[in-house]
Design an enzyme around this catalytic site. Structure first.
Site, PDB file in Angstrom:
ATOM      1  N   CYS A 270       0.877  -0.984  -0.191  1.00 17.37           N
ATOM      2  CA  CYS A 270      -0.029  -0.116  -0.050  1.00 17.37           C
ATOM      3  C   CYS A 270       0.855   1.349  -0.464  1.00 17.37           C
ATOM      4  O   CYS A 270       0.804   1.668  -1.125  1.00 17.37           O
ATOM      5  CB  CYS A 270      -1.350   0.121   1.170  1.00 17.37           C
ATOM      6  SG  CYS A 270      -2.152  -1.468   1.215  1.00 17.37           S
TER       7      CYS A 270
HETATM    8  P1  NAD Z   1      -3.880  -9.052  -3.342  1.00 14.14           P
HETATM    9  O1  NAD Z   1      -3.050  -8.677  -4.916  1.00 14.14           O
HETATM   10  O2  NAD Z   1      -3.507  -9.023  -2.643  1.00 14.14           O
HETATM   11  O3  NAD Z   1      -5.380  -9.261  -4.396  1.00 14.14           O
HETATM   12  C1  NAD Z   1      -6.604  -8.775  -5.403  1.00 14.14           C
HETATM   13  C2  NAD Z   1      -6.768 -10.391  -5.996  1.00 14.14           C
HETATM   14  O4  NAD Z   1      -7.895  -9.850  -7.339  1.00 14.14           O
HETATM   15  C3  NAD Z   1      -5.956 -11.203  -6.634  1.00 14.14           C
HETATM   16  O5  NAD Z   1      -6.264 -12.804  -5.504  1.00 14.14           O
HETATM   17  C4  NAD Z   1      -6.405 -11.287  -7.934  1.00 14.14           C
HETATM   18  O6  NAD Z   1      -5.717 -13.676  -8.850  1.00 14.14           O
HETATM   19  C5  NAD Z   1      -7.899 -11.270  -7.714  1.00 14.14           C
HETATM   20  N1  NAD Z   1      -8.403 -10.779  -9.170  1.00 14.14           N
HETATM   21  C6  NAD Z   1      -7.473  -9.949  -9.911  1.00 14.14           C
HETATM   22  N2  NAD Z   1      -8.319  -9.886 -10.943  1.00 14.14           N
HETATM   23  C7  NAD Z   1      -9.452 -10.224 -10.493  1.00 14.14           C
HETATM   24  C8  NAD Z   1     -10.814 -11.054 -11.584  1.00 14.14           C
HETATM   25  N3  NAD Z   1     -10.545 -10.232 -12.526  1.00 14.14           N
HETATM   26  N4  NAD Z   1     -11.871 -11.543 -10.484  1.00 14.14           N
HETATM   27  C9  NAD Z   1     -11.444 -12.339  -9.050  1.00 14.14           C
HETATM   28  N5  NAD Z   1     -10.350 -12.209  -8.824  1.00 14.14           N
HETATM   29  C10 NAD Z   1      -9.368 -11.561  -9.723  1.00 14.14           C
HETATM   30  O7  NAD Z   1      -4.219  -6.888  -3.266  1.00 14.14           O
HETATM   31  P2  NAD Z   1      -4.586  -6.910  -1.815  1.00 14.14           P
HETATM   32  O8  NAD Z   1      -3.438  -6.841  -1.121  1.00 14.14           O
HETATM   33  O9  NAD Z   1      -6.030  -7.651  -1.279  1.00 14.14           O
HETATM   34  O10 NAD Z   1      -4.860  -5.543  -2.392  1.00 14.14           O
HETATM   35  C11 NAD Z   1      -6.428  -5.250  -2.235  1.00 14.14           C
HETATM   36  C12 NAD Z   1      -7.067  -3.692  -3.357  1.00 14.14           C
HETATM   37  O11 NAD Z   1      -6.929  -3.447  -1.604  1.00 14.14           O
HETATM   38  C13 NAD Z   1      -5.679  -2.535  -3.765  1.00 14.14           C
HETATM   39  O12 NAD Z   1      -6.375  -1.717  -4.354  1.00 14.14           O
HETATM   40  C14 NAD Z   1      -4.793  -2.070  -2.644  1.00 14.14           C
HETATM   41  O13 NAD Z   1      -4.648  -1.100  -2.296  1.00 14.14           O
HETATM   42  C15 NAD Z   1      -5.791  -1.572  -1.503  1.00 14.14           C
HETATM   43  N6  NAD Z   1      -6.383  -2.341  -0.453  1.00 14.14           N
HETATM   44  C16 NAD Z   1      -4.945  -3.693   0.062  1.00 14.14           C
HETATM   45  C17 NAD Z   1      -4.617  -3.209   1.568  1.00 14.14           C
HETATM   46  C18 NAD Z   1      -3.381  -4.416   2.096  1.00 14.14           C
HETATM   47  O14 NAD Z   1      -2.704  -4.918   2.987  1.00 14.14           O
HETATM   48  N7  NAD Z   1      -3.664  -4.912   1.545  1.00 14.14           N
HETATM   49  C19 NAD Z   1      -5.178  -2.770   2.757  1.00 14.14           C
HETATM   50  C20 NAD Z   1      -6.373  -1.576   1.578  1.00 14.14           C
HETATM   51  C21 NAD Z   1      -6.450  -1.405   1.381  1.00 14.14           C
END
Ligand code: NAD
Length: 442
Positions: A270
């Site tokens: 992030c």
């Molecule tokens: P991540 O990469 O762990 O997860 C994203 C998931 O989406 C992956 O598993 C991927 O396979 C899946 N995906 C992508 N396209 C898809 C589709 N068409 N259909 C189904 N699944 C699909 O990412 P994350 O860390 O969970 O972050 C997700 C969002 O949340 C980002 O924008 C991030 O900035 C935000 N965010 C993350 C956190 C954190 O702590 N990780 C906290 C707040 C916000």
């Protein structure tokens, strides 16, 4: 309510899915990767978060969670979708919306057959303007429907912290809940989901919600870089940063800022990418971002301060056996995205060091990054056996136990996170740390 979580195999998606299922919603946890979905089906969370496995097994047993790769069916069988898709950086630092665009199109297409009202909520972090200028047009085009008439749209930024994600999601009092809404009707649906949570809910416009997420992350990242810069000055001047920090926190205007810890800098999925994305968004609008850029510059070089500190104590690294404790970007997670350990280890490898690395949760992810370039230890003691130097990169509590270090050969410890109290070490050790006044010999 019936809820589809798109991106349900990721850190935010799986946490959101399991927590909403625990609140007795019927949740479709939608991923693209069949292998991961199969694992989730049998109660194996594909990421590490404390208590996630137990809670996942519970909601599966209660038939509240349906892991699936069938996005179309999940959207058609639910009342609201949350997009929890990754929004990584492009090479120039701007936000890469490819995954969001693709998933949005799939959601829109799945909506074509529906005649009732539906809400799509963006939970991914997206730069201001994205939901209105990218997500809504794609949804309208692919569904043939009209936003604000046939379907509602919200932007509901996520603030959970990896390492305590379930607690943050279920008890968001400290973090609050932001609902950016296209109109009241859209926001009412999310309000209904969140009303039972013990937290203030701020209902606002979509663009404000998008900006709040970036403002918060940039603010916290700025604190970390500030702390590191002050700690670096302290170190040069022979001043203990920990005491300086304590003194700073006595000032109520500063307060007990938990982001004033000095160390190897911020990493994770992030802070780095979000600050970069905001800089690029601001630049595209002709707005200067000196402070955000400075935050990134300080952070860029901070991991190398540990390498330099180690060099000062042991000279060169060629042929040295170095035990690295902690690989995840922070304790409590297996996430290694942009972890400081990557820079530290690569720099040491480049200079001919032999690395023995340990992390309680991130070894599998580390193997994907370093392959056979380093040795992986299943226990901290193993990583330290016969090593010349130990570098602590992530502040897992188990590294605070001074008994761990008894099998080292060289007995030099460089503490990148001030996790170990050197006064607890037996005689014969050399200790230094980020923001520590001088090298001490016990
Ligand atoms: P991540 O990469 O762990 O997860 C994203 C998931 O989406 C992956 O598993 C991927 O396979 C899946 N995906 C992508 N396209 C898809 C589709 N068409 N259909 C189904 N699944 C699909 O990412 P994350 O860390 O969970 O972050 C997700 C969002 O949340 C980002 O924008 C991030 O900035 C935000 N965010 C993350 C956190 C954190 O702590 N990780 C906290 C707040 C916000």
């Amino acid at each position: 309510m019936r809820i589809a979580i798109i991106g349900g195999t990721g850190y935010v998606g799986l946490t959101t899915a399991v927590c909403l299922a625990a609140k007795d919603h019927m949740v479709f946890c939608v991923g693209r990767n069949e292998e991961k979905i199969e694992k989730i089906w049998v109660g194996f969370p594909v990421i590490y978060e404390e208590s996630l496995e137990e809670m996942l097994k519970d909601v599966l047993a209660r038939k509240k969670l349906i892991p699936t790769t069938d996005l179309r069916n999940a959207v058609q069988s639910s009342d609201v979708s949350f997009l929890c898709i990754g929004t990584p950086s492009k090479e120039d630092g701007s936000i890469d919306l490819t995954q969001i665009e693709n998933a949005t199109e799939d959601v829109g297409q799945a909506l074509t057959g529906r005649s009732d009202y539906y809400v799509v909520a963006v939970k991914s972090t997206v730069v201001p303007g994205t939901t209105e200028e990218v997500v809504i047009p794609i949804l309208e085009k692919s569904s043939g429907k009209k936003a604000g008439v046939d379907f509602g749209v919200c932007m509901n930024p996520e603030f959970l912290r990896e390492g305590r994600a379930l607690e943050d999601f279920l008890s968001p009092k400290e973090l609050g809940i932001i609902v950016g809404e296209l109109d009241n009707r859209s926001g009412d649906v999310l309000f209904e989901i969140y009303r039972e949570f013990d937290a203030e809910i701020l209902r606002t416009s979509i663009r404000v919600a998008e900006m709040i997420k970036y403002a918060r992350n940039s603010y916290l990242a700025k604190d970390v870089s500030f702390a590191n810069e002050i700690a670096n000055i302290c170190q040069k001047l022979g001043i203990d940063y920990l005491t300086v920090k304590k003194g700073m926190e006595m000032d109520a205007r500063i307060g007990k800022g938990r982001f004033l810890d000095a160390g190897a800098g911020f990493g994770g999925s992030c802070f780095p990418k979000d600050v970069r994305a905001l800089v690029m968004k601001a630049k595209s609008e002709g707005v200067e971002t000196s402070m955000l850029e400075a935050t990134l510059r300080v952070n860029e070089v901070q991991p190398y301060k540990i390498v330099e500190l180690t060099r000062q104590v042991v000279g060169g690294f060629k042929g040295k056996r170095i035990g690295v404790l902690g690989l995840a970007f922070k304790p409590g997670t297996d996430d290694m995205r942009e972890a400081a350990s990557i820079k530290v280890i690569n720099a040491l490898l480049q200079e001919g060091a032999k690395i023995y690395a340990y992390d309680p949760k991130a070894l599998d992810n580390a193997r994907k990054i370093f392959e056979d370039k380093i040795v992986y230890a299943e226990k901290a003691e193993e990583a330290l056996r016969d090593t010349d130097v130990c570098i602590i990169v992530t502040e897992w509590q188990e590294f605070a136990d001074s008994k761990l270090y008894s099998h080292m050969r060289g007995k030099v410890i460089i503490d990148g996170r001030r996790v170990l109290n050197p006064s607890t070490l037996p005689p014969g050790f050399t200790y230094n740390a980020v923001g520590f006044p001088k090298t001490v010999k016990t």
